[in-house]
Design a protein around this motif. Sequence first.
Motif, PDB file in Angstrom:
ATOM      1  N   LEU A 250       0.923  -1.267   0.070  1.00  0.00           N
ATOM      2  CA  LEU A 250       0.236   0.000   0.111  1.00  0.00           C
ATOM      3  C   LEU A 250       0.874   1.298  -0.003  1.00  0.00           C
ATOM      4  CD1 LEU A 250      -2.471  -1.197   2.579  1.00  0.00           C
ATOM      5  CD2 LEU A 250      -2.897  -0.927   0.075  1.00  0.00           C
ATOM      6  N   LYS A 251       2.077   1.201   0.833  1.00  0.00           N
ATOM      7  CA  LYS A 251       2.773   2.262   0.749  1.00  0.00           C
ATOM      8  C   LYS A 251       3.460   2.857  -0.622  1.00  0.00           C
ATOM      9  CE  LYS A 251       7.192   4.186   3.106  1.00  0.00           C
ATOM     10  NZ  LYS A 251       8.164   3.609   3.888  1.00  0.00           N
ATOM     11  N   LEU A 252       4.020   1.556  -1.398  1.00  0.00           N
ATOM     12  CA  LEU A 252       4.609   1.637  -2.633  1.00  0.00           C
ATOM     13  C   LEU A 252       3.598   2.173  -3.605  1.00  0.00           C
ATOM     14  CD1 LEU A 252       6.825   1.073  -4.422  1.00  0.00           C
ATOM     15  CD2 LEU A 252       5.947  -1.341  -4.880  1.00  0.00           C
ATOM     16  N   ARG A 253       2.237   1.686  -3.430  1.00  0.00           N
ATOM     17  CA  ARG A 253       1.353   2.184  -4.248  1.00  0.00           C
ATOM     18  C   ARG A 253       1.103   3.621  -4.414  1.00  0.00           C
ATOM     19  NH1 ARG A 253      -4.304   2.486  -2.875  1.00  0.00           N
ATOM     20  NH2 ARG A 253      -5.497   2.987  -4.886  1.00  0.00           N
ATOM     21  N   GLY A 254       1.026   4.212  -2.990  1.00  0.00           N
ATOM     22  CA  GLY A 254       0.926   5.592  -2.833  1.00  0.00           C
ATOM     23  C   GLY A 254       2.086   6.251  -3.419  1.00  0.00           C
ATOM     24  N   GLU A 255       3.233   5.732  -3.347  1.00  0.00           N
ATOM     25  CA  GLU A 255       4.506   6.298  -3.852  1.00  0.00           C
ATOM     26  C   GLU A 255       4.472   6.730  -5.283  1.00  0.00           C
ATOM     27  OE1 GLU A 255       7.571   4.659  -1.962  1.00  0.00           O
ATOM     28  OE2 GLU A 255       7.463   5.597  -0.240  1.00  0.00           O
ATOM     29  N   LEU A 256       3.991   5.330  -5.915  1.00  0.00           N
ATOM     30  CA  LEU A 256       3.840   5.329  -7.679  1.00  0.00           C
ATOM     31  C   LEU A 256       3.030   6.172  -8.231  1.00  0.00           C
ATOM     32  CD1 LEU A 256       4.398   1.140  -7.889  1.00  0.00           C
ATOM     33  CD2 LEU A 256       6.198   3.162  -8.697  1.00  0.00           C
ATOM     34  N   ASN A 257       1.730   5.978  -7.429  1.00  0.00           N
ATOM     35  CA  ASN A 257       0.722   6.982  -7.895  1.00  0.00           C
ATOM     36  C   ASN A 257       1.008   8.520  -7.740  1.00  0.00           C
ATOM     37  OD1 ASN A 257      -1.187   5.134  -8.704  1.00  0.00           O
ATOM     38  ND2 ASN A 257      -2.076   4.916  -6.792  1.00  0.00           N
ATOM     39  N   ALA A 258       1.681   9.104  -6.643  1.00  0.00           N
ATOM     40  CA  ALA A 258       2.093  10.186  -6.732  1.00  0.00           C
ATOM     41  C   ALA A 258       3.050  10.611  -8.066  1.00  0.00           C
ATOM     42  CB  ALA A 258       3.006  10.580  -5.625  1.00  0.00           C
ATOM     43  N   GLY A 259       4.016   9.516  -8.310  1.00  0.00           N
ATOM     44  CA  GLY A 259       4.866   9.743  -9.563  1.00  0.00           C
ATOM     45  C   GLY A 259       4.145   9.794 -10.895  1.00  0.00           C
ATOM     46  N   LYS A 266      -3.259   5.850 -12.498  1.00  0.00           N
ATOM     47  CA  LYS A 266      -3.811   5.612 -11.167  1.00  0.00           C
ATOM     48  C   LYS A 266      -3.532   4.071 -10.739  1.00  0.00           C
ATOM     49  CE  LYS A 266      -6.402   6.860  -7.088  1.00  0.00           C
ATOM     50  NZ  LYS A 266      -7.636   7.414  -6.594  1.00  0.00           N
ATOM     51  N   LEU A 267      -2.619   3.313 -10.160  1.00  0.00           N
ATOM     52  CA  LEU A 267      -2.578   2.001  -9.843  1.00  0.00           C
ATOM     53  C   LEU A 267      -3.412   1.819  -8.729  1.00  0.00           C
ATOM     54  CD1 LEU A 267       1.075   1.669  -9.786  1.00  0.00           C
ATOM     55  CD2 LEU A 267      -0.201   1.411 -11.924  1.00  0.00           C
ATOM     56  N   SER A 268      -4.249   0.453  -8.895  1.00  0.00           N
ATOM     57  CA  SER A 268      -4.998  -0.281  -8.092  1.00  0.00           C
ATOM     58  C   SER A 268      -4.425  -1.264  -7.256  1.00  0.00           C
ATOM     59  CB  SER A 268      -6.157  -0.614  -8.767  1.00  0.00           C
ATOM     60  OG  SER A 268      -5.815  -2.052  -9.376  1.00  0.00           O
ATOM     61  N   VAL A 269      -4.688  -1.660  -6.156  1.00  0.00           N
ATOM     62  CA  VAL A 269      -4.172  -2.965  -5.534  1.00  0.00           C
ATOM     63  C   VAL A 269      -4.086  -4.054  -6.467  1.00  0.00           C
ATOM     64  CG1 VAL A 269      -4.508  -4.222  -3.772  1.00  0.00           C
ATOM     65  CG2 VAL A 269      -4.415  -2.101  -3.309  1.00  0.00           C
ATOM     66  N   PRO A 433       7.348  -5.538  -2.565  1.00  0.00           N
ATOM     67  CA  PRO A 433       6.805  -5.394  -3.718  1.00  0.00           C
ATOM     68  C   PRO A 433       7.753  -4.636  -4.429  1.00  0.00           C
ATOM     69  CG  PRO A 433       5.925  -3.789  -2.082  1.00  0.00           C
ATOM     70  CD  PRO A 433       6.715  -4.894  -1.294  1.00  0.00           C
ATOM     71  N   LEU A 434       8.993  -4.095  -3.991  1.00  0.00           N
ATOM     72  CA  LEU A 434      10.170  -3.589  -4.741  1.00  0.00           C
ATOM     73  C   LEU A 434      10.382  -4.654  -5.744  1.00  0.00           C
ATOM     74  CD1 LEU A 434      11.927  -1.303  -2.404  1.00  0.00           C
ATOM     75  CD2 LEU A 434      10.445  -0.715  -4.397  1.00  0.00           C
TER      76      LEU A 434
END
Length: 438
Positions: A250-259, A266-269, A433-434
Amino acid sequence: MPTELKMPALSPTMEEGTLAKWLVKEGDEVKSGDILAEIETDKATMEFEAVDEGKIAKILVPEGTDGVKVGAPIAILAGEGEDASAAATAAPKADTPPAAAPAPAAPEPKADATPKSPPPAPQPAALAQKSAGDRVKASPLARRIAQSQNIDLAGLQGSGPGGRIVRADVDAAVGKGPAAAPAAAPAAAPQAAPGLSTHLVMPGPIEQAIPHEAIKLSNIRKTIARRLTESKQQIPHIYLTVDIQLDALLKLRGELNAGLQSRGVKLSVNDLLIKALAQALIEVPECNVSFAGDQLFKYSRADVSVAVSIPAGLITPIIVGADTKSVSAISTEMKDLAARAKEGKLQPTEYQGGTASLSNMGMYGIKQFEAVINPPQGMIMAIGAGEKRPYVINDSLQIATVMSATGSFDHRAIDGADGAKLMQAFKRLVENPLGMLA
């Protein structure tokens, strides 16, 4: 000369379809590329395009017709300069069964010289039990209820005309209500022990008297029913469940969506889980397989079918080569496939095939479920909701976001140990997830 427009084969396996809707009417001018009709196959509703110019002279198959065979004429197209009315008149008529020849008149029976005495009147009890040819006389509804309740009609006395068994007689046998008074009192029946019924009461169908609506099944729903029944009957399912911590993802998704915001992505889980399953299948190739009788197909590419709910039922568009695609590419492609799936505009190549499936019901708050394998695939991953749970992290009890994932595996093709390896790889990729982005 007029041209027959024939029922097209819109998929390699299509043998018949439903002419769901005509988008043209008789007398309309059409040109190549115009959409003429919507055809419902066993997978989706697809558009039928004109390949020639002309005028619709006659529609042979009305919309809503089921079971139209591939290659059957469905309309007549009059060419340029042709008289549409003449073309319609020359159109082949729908096949109709030949009229039955009149049956020859039966010869009148000759009078018997010796008069026969009338048969003795049957006893009242016998009236309810047997008719000519030892057939029990009962109404269709009474037969249906008796069958569902496991009641032998031969043991009942009918109160209807001529001793016919009616619903009231069957209801009385199972204790639902009193039977209508018969014409004559039946012989005394043996008394049952208190609290025991003389008939076994089994669950039966819903009474037709209950207000209801009969809904015609679509070809898609029929196919879903058939394939899932075959899957549960023919495939020995084995189920393996793991709990997976989602906080890192969830943390990685938030960072990727910001970028990715500047690119409108907008990525979903679910996008990340598709990627994780694809990579796990490549890491554990023993699970990226399908069973084919005396052969086992082992795939070197992970094509992930993703369950999408549509008004007609369920369809599984495919992310081809999900193991090699970026998460942003998977997200963009999945949104396009899902949108066109709900509009019934997917091409057969976009939903037929796949090496494994993913079904996510987390958005409905479902904690855990076991999905049915989509043959000929060898497995399907069922995703539950992510929720806050007590979870042991670094030997201490903490609160974490955890989801349950259950893999359904075809035990003919995939051993339990190999299925466990896939679940282990999937859990590791989601929790770290990285590794999916490397």
